[in-house]
Design a protein around this motif. Structure first.
Motif, PDB file in Angstrom:
ATOM      1  N   ARG A 151       3.247  -5.778   9.233  1.00  0.00           N
ATOM      2  CA  ARG A 151       2.802  -4.499  10.190  1.00  0.00           C
ATOM      3  C   ARG A 151       2.427  -3.507   9.010  1.00  0.00           C
ATOM      4  O   ARG A 151       1.173  -2.934   9.154  1.00  0.00           O
ATOM      5  CB  ARG A 151       3.590  -4.153  11.043  1.00  0.00           C
ATOM      6  N   TRP A 170      -0.827  -4.184   7.335  1.00  0.00           N
ATOM      7  CA  TRP A 170      -1.922  -4.458   8.354  1.00  0.00           C
ATOM      8  C   TRP A 170      -2.271  -5.774   8.329  1.00  0.00           C
ATOM      9  O   TRP A 170      -3.272  -6.088   8.709  1.00  0.00           O
ATOM     10  CB  TRP A 170      -2.920  -3.401   7.788  1.00  0.00           C
ATOM     11  N   ASN A 185      -1.812  -7.731  10.782  1.00  0.00           N
ATOM     12  CA  ASN A 185      -1.415  -7.782  12.129  1.00  0.00           C
ATOM     13  C   ASN A 185      -1.257  -9.128  12.761  1.00  0.00           C
ATOM     14  O   ASN A 185      -0.059  -9.306  13.578  1.00  0.00           O
ATOM     15  CB  ASN A 185      -2.384  -7.018  12.967  1.00  0.00           C
ATOM     16  N   LEU A 189       3.179  -1.401  16.550  1.00  0.00           N
ATOM     17  CA  LEU A 189       2.018  -2.292  16.237  1.00  0.00           C
ATOM     18  C   LEU A 189       0.876  -2.242  17.172  1.00  0.00           C
ATOM     19  O   LEU A 189      -0.373  -2.085  16.790  1.00  0.00           O
ATOM     20  CB  LEU A 189       2.518  -3.698  16.222  1.00  0.00           C
TER      21      LEU A 189
END
Length: 157
Positions: free
Chosen positions: A81, A84, A86, A113
């Protein structure tokens, strides 16, 4: 006879208070006690020091050693997270929830998130789950609530 009743009630009261102290009101990071995995320990330390890329290397090793320990997946999700990554973060968080659906930190982190992805309603779902799990309040409820409020006020850092 009255003395025996008094002693019995006192023992019950003390036992109840010890139970409350250790299960309901306990604070702190008990995740370290759940694993003797050295790769997890190093990865967690690197992640908390902001070395997320290096942390993922150790945390992935920790999962190979201990594939059913939710805290390994949580920390890997945390590191991804922060990087990034994701999709990977979601994958690890949901694996952690599969292993431990009531883990407070996972719900907080996945809520954060969702805020990163500008999906506050999804974050609020995890906030509601946290509130249901934390009968007397907990740090995760407080920090996710603050993150949601910060997001909604536009003061996201």
């Amino acid at each position: 006879m009255k003395m025996k009743k008094l002693i019995y009630k006192t023992i019950l009261l003390i036992s109840f208070l010890v139970f409350l102290n250790t299960t309901v009101f306990s604070e702190g990071d008990d995740d370290d006690s759940e694993t003797g995995n050295e790769d997890y320990r190093v990865g967690k330390e690197l992640a908390y020091d902001g070395n997320y890329k290096a942390a993922t290397v150790y945390l992935k090793k920790s999962i190979r050693v201990d594939p059913i320990n939710s805290v390994c997946f949580i920390m890997l999700g945390f590191s991804d997270r922060k990087l990034w990554n994701n999709d990977d973060a979601f994958s690890y968080y949901y694996k952690a929830l599969e292993l431990d659906p009531e883990h407070l930190g996972t719900h907080e982190y996945i809520g954060r998130l969702y805020l990163n992805l500008k999906q506050p309603e999804e974050a609020k779902k995890h906030f509601r789950i946290l509130k249901a799990l934390c009968y007397f309040g907990c740090e995760e409820v407080k920090t996710l609530k603050e993150a949601i409020e910060e997001y909604e006020s536009g003061n996201v850092s």
